[in-house]
Design an enzyme around this catalytic site. Structure first.
Site, PDB file in Angstrom:
ATOM      1  N   LYS A 281       2.104  -3.825   6.511  1.00 32.59           N
ATOM      2  CA  LYS A 281       2.393  -3.853   5.276  1.00 32.59           C
ATOM      3  C   LYS A 281       3.847  -3.556   4.992  1.00 32.59           C
ATOM      4  O   LYS A 281       4.799  -4.143   4.128  1.00 32.59           O
ATOM      5  CB  LYS A 281       1.737  -2.557   4.416  1.00 32.59           C
ATOM      6  CG  LYS A 281       0.065  -3.100   4.221  1.00 32.59           C
ATOM      7  CD  LYS A 281      -0.205  -4.146   3.369  1.00 32.59           C
ATOM      8  CE  LYS A 281      -1.431  -4.658   3.268  1.00 32.59           C
ATOM      9  NZ  LYS A 281      -1.681  -5.965   2.590  1.00 32.59           N
TER      10      LYS A 281
ATOM     11  N   SER B 202       0.880  -1.165   0.083  1.00 33.02           N
ATOM     12  CA  SER B 202       0.143  -0.068  -0.085  1.00 33.02           C
ATOM     13  C   SER B 202       0.754   1.227  -0.011  1.00 33.02           C
ATOM     14  O   SER B 202       1.887   1.149   0.614  1.00 33.02           O
ATOM     15  CB  SER B 202      -1.041   0.166   1.413  1.00 33.02           C
ATOM     16  OG  SER B 202      -1.462   1.235   1.592  1.00 33.02           O
TER      17      SER B 202
ATOM     18  N   TYR C 250      -2.071  -1.318  10.747  1.00 30.60           N
ATOM     19  CA  TYR C 250      -2.296  -2.030   9.452  1.00 30.60           C
ATOM     20  C   TYR C 250      -1.052  -1.605   8.662  1.00 30.60           C
ATOM     21  O   TYR C 250      -0.550  -2.574   7.800  1.00 30.60           O
ATOM     22  CB  TYR C 250      -3.638  -1.541   8.946  1.00 30.60           C
ATOM     23  CG  TYR C 250      -3.653  -1.563   7.468  1.00 30.60           C
ATOM     24  CD1 TYR C 250      -3.928  -2.628   7.046  1.00 30.60           C
ATOM     25  CD2 TYR C 250      -3.527  -0.513   6.587  1.00 30.60           C
ATOM     26  CE1 TYR C 250      -4.072  -2.797   5.508  1.00 30.60           C
ATOM     27  CE2 TYR C 250      -3.444  -0.494   5.317  1.00 30.60           C
ATOM     28  CZ  TYR C 250      -3.910  -1.854   4.844  1.00 30.60           C
ATOM     29  OH  TYR C 250      -3.788  -2.088   3.198  1.00 30.60           O
TER      30      TYR C 250
HETATM   31  P1  NAD Z   1     -10.593  -7.366   0.788  1.00 35.30           P
HETATM   32  O1  NAD Z   1     -11.049  -7.491   2.203  1.00 35.30           O
HETATM   33  O2  NAD Z   1     -11.954  -7.303   0.204  1.00 35.30           O
HETATM   34  O3  NAD Z   1     -10.173  -8.767   0.500  1.00 35.30           O
HETATM   35  C1  NAD Z   1      -9.471  -9.588   1.216  1.00 35.30           C
HETATM   36  C2  NAD Z   1      -9.556 -10.911   1.059  1.00 35.30           C
HETATM   37  O4  NAD Z   1      -8.794 -11.632   2.081  1.00 35.30           O
HETATM   38  C3  NAD Z   1     -11.134 -11.171   1.621  1.00 35.30           C
HETATM   39  O5  NAD Z   1     -12.037 -11.958   0.707  1.00 35.30           O
HETATM   40  C4  NAD Z   1     -10.799 -11.876   3.006  1.00 35.30           C
HETATM   41  O6  NAD Z   1     -12.073 -12.754   3.151  1.00 35.30           O
HETATM   42  C5  NAD Z   1      -9.631 -12.452   2.808  1.00 35.30           C
HETATM   43  N1  NAD Z   1      -8.875 -12.990   3.825  1.00 35.30           N
HETATM   44  C6  NAD Z   1      -8.328 -12.091   4.990  1.00 35.30           C
HETATM   45  N2  NAD Z   1      -7.813 -13.015   5.926  1.00 35.30           N
HETATM   46  C7  NAD Z   1      -7.646 -14.273   5.323  1.00 35.30           C
HETATM   47  C8  NAD Z   1      -6.904 -15.325   5.828  1.00 35.30           C
HETATM   48  N3  NAD Z   1      -6.351 -15.272   7.018  1.00 35.30           N
HETATM   49  N4  NAD Z   1      -6.811 -16.341   5.139  1.00 35.30           N
HETATM   50  C9  NAD Z   1      -7.607 -16.304   3.848  1.00 35.30           C
HETATM   51  N5  NAD Z   1      -8.378 -15.405   3.421  1.00 35.30           N
HETATM   52  C10 NAD Z   1      -8.205 -14.086   4.072  1.00 35.30           C
HETATM   53  O7  NAD Z   1      -9.637  -6.302   0.554  1.00 35.30           O
HETATM   54  P2  NAD Z   1      -9.230  -5.808  -0.753  1.00 35.30           P
HETATM   55  O8  NAD Z   1      -9.772  -4.183  -0.808  1.00 35.30           O
HETATM   56  O9  NAD Z   1      -9.398  -6.530  -1.824  1.00 35.30           O
HETATM   57  O10 NAD Z   1      -7.732  -5.744  -0.437  1.00 35.30           O
HETATM   58  C11 NAD Z   1      -6.827  -6.706  -0.828  1.00 35.30           C
HETATM   59  C12 NAD Z   1      -5.508  -6.509  -0.298  1.00 35.30           C
HETATM   60  O11 NAD Z   1      -4.931  -5.342  -0.854  1.00 35.30           O
HETATM   61  C13 NAD Z   1      -5.392  -6.521   1.247  1.00 35.30           C
HETATM   62  O12 NAD Z   1      -4.178  -7.251   1.556  1.00 35.30           O
HETATM   63  C14 NAD Z   1      -5.426  -5.006   1.351  1.00 35.30           C
HETATM   64  O13 NAD Z   1      -4.742  -4.835   2.745  1.00 35.30           O
HETATM   65  C15 NAD Z   1      -4.420  -4.373   0.068  1.00 35.30           C
HETATM   66  N6  NAD Z   1      -4.659  -3.389   0.026  1.00 35.30           N
HETATM   67  C16 NAD Z   1      -6.053  -2.788  -0.169  1.00 35.30           C
HETATM   68  C17 NAD Z   1      -6.420  -1.071  -0.412  1.00 35.30           C
HETATM   69  C18 NAD Z   1      -7.547  -0.726  -0.698  1.00 35.30           C
HETATM   70  O14 NAD Z   1      -7.881   0.341  -0.561  1.00 35.30           O
HETATM   71  N7  NAD Z   1      -8.794  -1.497  -1.019  1.00 35.30           N
HETATM   72  C19 NAD Z   1      -5.265  -0.311  -0.752  1.00 35.30           C
HETATM   73  C20 NAD Z   1      -3.862  -0.807  -0.410  1.00 35.30           C
HETATM   74  C21 NAD Z   1      -3.656  -2.200  -0.397  1.00 35.30           C
HETATM   75  C1  UD1 Z   2      -6.965   4.952   3.785  1.00 41.94           C
HETATM   76  C2  UD1 Z   2      -6.058   4.423   4.827  1.00 41.94           C
HETATM   77  C3  UD1 Z   2      -4.706   3.544   4.297  1.00 41.94           C
HETATM   78  C4  UD1 Z   2      -5.328   2.659   3.320  1.00 41.94           C
HETATM   79  C5  UD1 Z   2      -6.144   3.466   2.325  1.00 41.94           C
HETATM   80  C6  UD1 Z   2      -6.872   2.084   1.292  1.00 41.94           C
HETATM   81  C7  UD1 Z   2      -6.222   5.974   6.930  1.00 41.94           C
HETATM   82  C8  UD1 Z   2      -5.642   7.149   7.574  1.00 41.94           C
HETATM   83  N1  UD1 Z   2      -5.496   5.675   5.748  1.00 41.94           N
HETATM   84  O1  UD1 Z   2      -6.298   5.791   3.105  1.00 41.94           O
HETATM   85  O2  UD1 Z   2      -4.141   3.281   5.304  1.00 41.94           O
HETATM   86  O3  UD1 Z   2      -4.092   2.226   2.587  1.00 41.94           O
HETATM   87  O4  UD1 Z   2      -7.253   3.783   3.099  1.00 41.94           O
HETATM   88  O5  UD1 Z   2      -7.679   1.383   2.028  1.00 41.94           O
HETATM   89  O6  UD1 Z   2      -7.340   5.439   7.105  1.00 41.94           O
HETATM   90  N2  UD1 Z   2     -12.590  11.378   3.452  1.00 41.94           N
HETATM   91  C9  UD1 Z   2     -13.471  12.201   3.967  1.00 41.94           C
HETATM   92  N3  UD1 Z   2     -14.743  11.496   4.500  1.00 41.94           N
HETATM   93  C10 UD1 Z   2     -14.730  10.147   4.539  1.00 41.94           C
HETATM   94  C11 UD1 Z   2     -13.733   9.268   4.194  1.00 41.94           C
HETATM   95  C12 UD1 Z   2     -12.577   9.847   3.754  1.00 41.94           C
HETATM   96  O7  UD1 Z   2     -13.506  13.390   3.950  1.00 41.94           O
HETATM   97  O8  UD1 Z   2     -16.144   9.729   4.933  1.00 41.94           O
HETATM   98  C13 UD1 Z   2     -11.333  11.811   2.935  1.00 41.94           C
HETATM   99  C14 UD1 Z   2      -9.956  11.547   3.813  1.00 41.94           C
HETATM  100  O9  UD1 Z   2      -9.729  12.519   4.749  1.00 41.94           O
HETATM  101  C15 UD1 Z   2      -8.960  11.491   2.796  1.00 41.94           C
HETATM  102  C16 UD1 Z   2      -9.837  10.829   1.323  1.00 41.94           C
HETATM  103  O10 UD1 Z   2     -11.056  11.206   1.568  1.00 41.94           O
HETATM  104  O11 UD1 Z   2      -8.563  12.804   2.274  1.00 41.94           O
HETATM  105  C17 UD1 Z   2      -9.499   9.421   0.937  1.00 41.94           C
HETATM  106  O12 UD1 Z   2      -9.835   8.776   2.297  1.00 41.94           O
HETATM  107  P1  UD1 Z   2      -9.748   6.926   2.222  1.00 41.94           P
HETATM  108  O13 UD1 Z   2     -10.760   6.696   1.166  1.00 41.94           O
HETATM  109  O14 UD1 Z   2     -10.286   6.678   3.832  1.00 41.94           O
HETATM  110  O15 UD1 Z   2      -8.308   6.762   1.867  1.00 41.94           O
HETATM  111  P2  UD1 Z   2      -6.982   7.104   2.443  1.00 41.94           P
HETATM  112  O16 UD1 Z   2      -7.023   8.098   3.558  1.00 41.94           O
HETATM  113  O17 UD1 Z   2      -6.191   7.854   1.359  1.00 41.94           O
END
Ligand code: NAD
Ligand code: UD1
Length: 338
Positions: free
Chosen positions: A153, A124, A149
Site C-alpha cells: 500500500k 489503508s 501487505y
Molecule cells: P476483497 O478481497 O473483498 O476485494 C478485492 C477484490 O479484488 C476481490 O474481488 C478479488 O477477487 C479481486 N482481485 C484480487 N486480485 C485481482 C487481480 N489481480 N485482478 C483482478 N481482480 C483481483 O477486499 P476488500 O475488503 O473489498 O478490499 C478492497 C481493497 O481495499 C483492497 O485493495 C484492500 O487491500 C483495500 N483495503 C481493505 C480494507 C479492509 O479492511 N477490507 C482496509 C484497507 C484497505
Molecule cells: C488489520 C491489519 C491491517 C489491515 C486491516 C484491514 C494486522 C496487524 N493489521 O488491521 O493491516 O489494513 O486489518 O484489513 O493484521 N482482534 C482480536 N481478535 C481477533 C481479531 C482481531 O482481538 O480475532 C483485535 C485486534 O487485536 C485489533 C482489533 O481487534 O485490536 C481489530 O483487528 P482487525 O479487525 O484484524 O483489524 P486491524 O488489526 O486494525
C-alpha cells in the site's frame, strides 16, 4: 462516460457499485474472482435494479485491460483489486508485490496508453505504521509498516504520487480506509472471508452464528481505557459513499490528494463485542489471548479533510454497523455459498 471498478465483486467494491449506480454513474466492473464469487455481482444488479458490463479479467493482463478501455469510454478508475491478508503476505510476499504493485503498474500503463488518467486508490490506515499518534492526519509520515501487505500500500501510494509529478494531466486520489465493517442494510451483500477470518467483526459474527466456538481477544494489557486495542470502525456503506465523492473530486481536479476515510471515533475490542451483543441480543463468548504480533494499541482517524474537501462524513454509528453485520451473517450463514 463510465467508471471502471477493479475488484468490484469484493466486499468494498460490491457496496461501492451500488452507491455509484444510485448516484447515476455508469459503471464497468472487472474482477478475476480470486477472492469473490459471481453471486455477489448478481445480487448487486438485483439490488440496484440495473445491469452493467462485467469482465473476468486480471489487472496484470495488459491486453485484457486494453480490450475493456477500447470497448467503453472510461473517465476514471476506482482501483480495489488486490490481495489483503496480512498474515498471508508474510508467507507469500512475492505474490503480494506481483499482484498489488505489479498489477497497479500495469493498470496505470494501460490507462495512460488509452488516455484515462484519473484513479481512486484503496489505501489503508496501515501506511501510518507504528509511530504516529492518533488521531491520524494525512500529512503525518508514512512507511514504517510491519508487513508486506502494508508495504504494497505504501509503495503504491508513492508510485502514484510519482506518476502525478511526471505528468500534470494525472489525478490520483489515495483513500486511507480505517476498519470497514457492516453490510448493505438489505442483508443481501456483505463480507464473505475465505476460511477462518483474520479481522475482528467477521470473527465476532461467526462466533455469534455458531460457526466458531469463541473469540480470542488479542491482549488486554494495552495502554487503552480497558486494555484492549482501539480502532476506528466505519460502516462499509459510508466508505462506499466516500468513493462516490472521491470520483466527483477526481473528475474536477488534477494532481495527487490523500484522504482518511474513518469516523474519527475509536472503539475497543470489548466495546465492539458489547455493542454487537446489545444491538443483536446474541452472545459472543470470548477469552483473553496473548497480543497479536504487529498490532498497535490505538488507531483512529482525523476525518476532517474529507469533510472539508469532499463534503463527506460517516453517517452510520456503531449500532448500525453491528446490526447490519449480523443481518448479513444471520441471513447468509455460509456467505455467498459455493
Ligand atoms: P476483497 O478481497 O473483498 O476485494 C478485492 C477484490 O479484488 C476481490 O474481488 C478479488 O477477487 C479481486 N482481485 C484480487 N486480485 C485481482 C487481480 N489481480 N485482478 C483482478 N481482480 C483481483 O477486499 P476488500 O475488503 O473489498 O478490499 C478492497 C481493497 O481495499 C483492497 O485493495 C484492500 O487491500 C483495500 N483495503 C481493505 C480494507 C479492509 O479492511 N477490507 C482496509 C484497507 C484497505
Ligand atoms: C488489520 C491489519 C491491517 C489491515 C486491516 C484491514 C494486522 C496487524 N493489521 O488491521 O493491516 O489494513 O486489518 O484489513 O493484521 N482482534 C482480536 N481478535 C481477533 C481479531 C482481531 O482481538 O480475532 C483485535 C485486534 O487485536 C485489533 C482489533 O481487534 O485490536 C481489530 O483487528 P482487525 O479487525 O484484524 O483489524 P486491524 O488489526 O486494525
Amino acid at each position: 462516460m463510465a467508471i471502471l471498478i477493479t475488484g468490484g465483486c469484493g466486499y468494498i467494491g460490491s457496496h461501492t457499485c451500488i452507491e455509484l449506480l444510485k448516484a447515476g454513474q455508469d459503471i464497468v466492473v472487472l474482477d478475476n474472482y480470486y477472492n469473490a464469487k459471481p453471486e455477489a455481482l448478481r445480487r448487486v444488479q438485483e439490488l440496484a435494479g440495473k445491469e452493467f458490463p462485467f469482465y473476468e479479467c486480471d489487472i496484470r493482463d495488459a491486453d485484457g485491460l486494453r480490450r475493456i478501455f477500447a470497448a467503453h469510454k472510461i473517465d476514471a478508475v476506482i482501483h480495489f483489486a488486490g490481495l489483503k491478508a496480512v498474515g498471508e503476505s508474510v508467507q507469500k510476499p512475492l505474490e503480494y508485490y506481483d499482484n498489488n504493485v505489479g498489477g497497479t503498474v500495469t493498470l496505470c500503463q494501460v490507462m495512460a496508453e488509452m488516455g484515462c488518467k484519473r484513479i481512486v486508490f484503496s489505501s489503508s490506515a496501515t501506511v501510518y505504521g507504528m509511530n504516529n499518534p492518533s488521531p491520524l492526519q494525512e500529512d503525518m509520515p508514512t512507511g514504517a509498516v510491519t508487513n508486506p501487505y502494508g508495504r504494497t500500500k505504501y509503495v503504491i501510494e508513492e508510485i502514484l504520487k510519482d506518476v502525478c509529478v511526471s505528468d500534470p494531466d494525472w489525478t490520483v486520489v489515495l483513500l486511507r480506509y480505517f476498519n470497514p465493517i457492516g453490510a448493505h442494510e438489505s442483508g443481501r451483500i456483505g463480507e464473505d472471508p475465505n476460511g477462518i477470518p483474520n479481522n475482528l467483526m467477521p470473527y465476532i459474527s461467526q462466533v455469534a452464528i455458531g460457526r466458531l466456538p469463541r473469540l480470542s481477544i488479542f491482549g488486554d494489557d494495552y495502554d487503552t481505557p480497558d486494555g484492549t486495542g482501539v480502532r476506528d470502525y466505519i460502516h462499509v456503506v459510508d466508505l462506499a459513499v466516500g468513493h462516490v465523492k472521491a470520483v466527483d473530486f477526481a473528475l474536477k481536479h488534477t494532481g495527487a490528494e490523500v484522504f482518511n476515510l474513518g469516523t474519527g471515533t475509536g472503539y475497543s475490542v470489548l466495546d465492539l463485542v458489547k455493542a454487537f451483543q446489545d444491538a443483536n441480543g446474541v452472545e459472543v463468548p470470548y477469552t483473553i489471548a496473548p497480543r497479536r504480533a504487529g498490532d498497535i494499541a490505538t488507531c483512529y482517524s482525523d476525518p476532517s479533510k474529507a469533510e472539508r474537501l469532499l463534503g463527506w462524513k460517516a453517517a452510520h454509528d456503531v449500532v448500525d454497523m453491528c446490526r447490519d453485520s449480523w443481518r448479513w451473517q444471520s441471513q447468509n450463514p455460509q456467505g455467498y455459498g459455493d
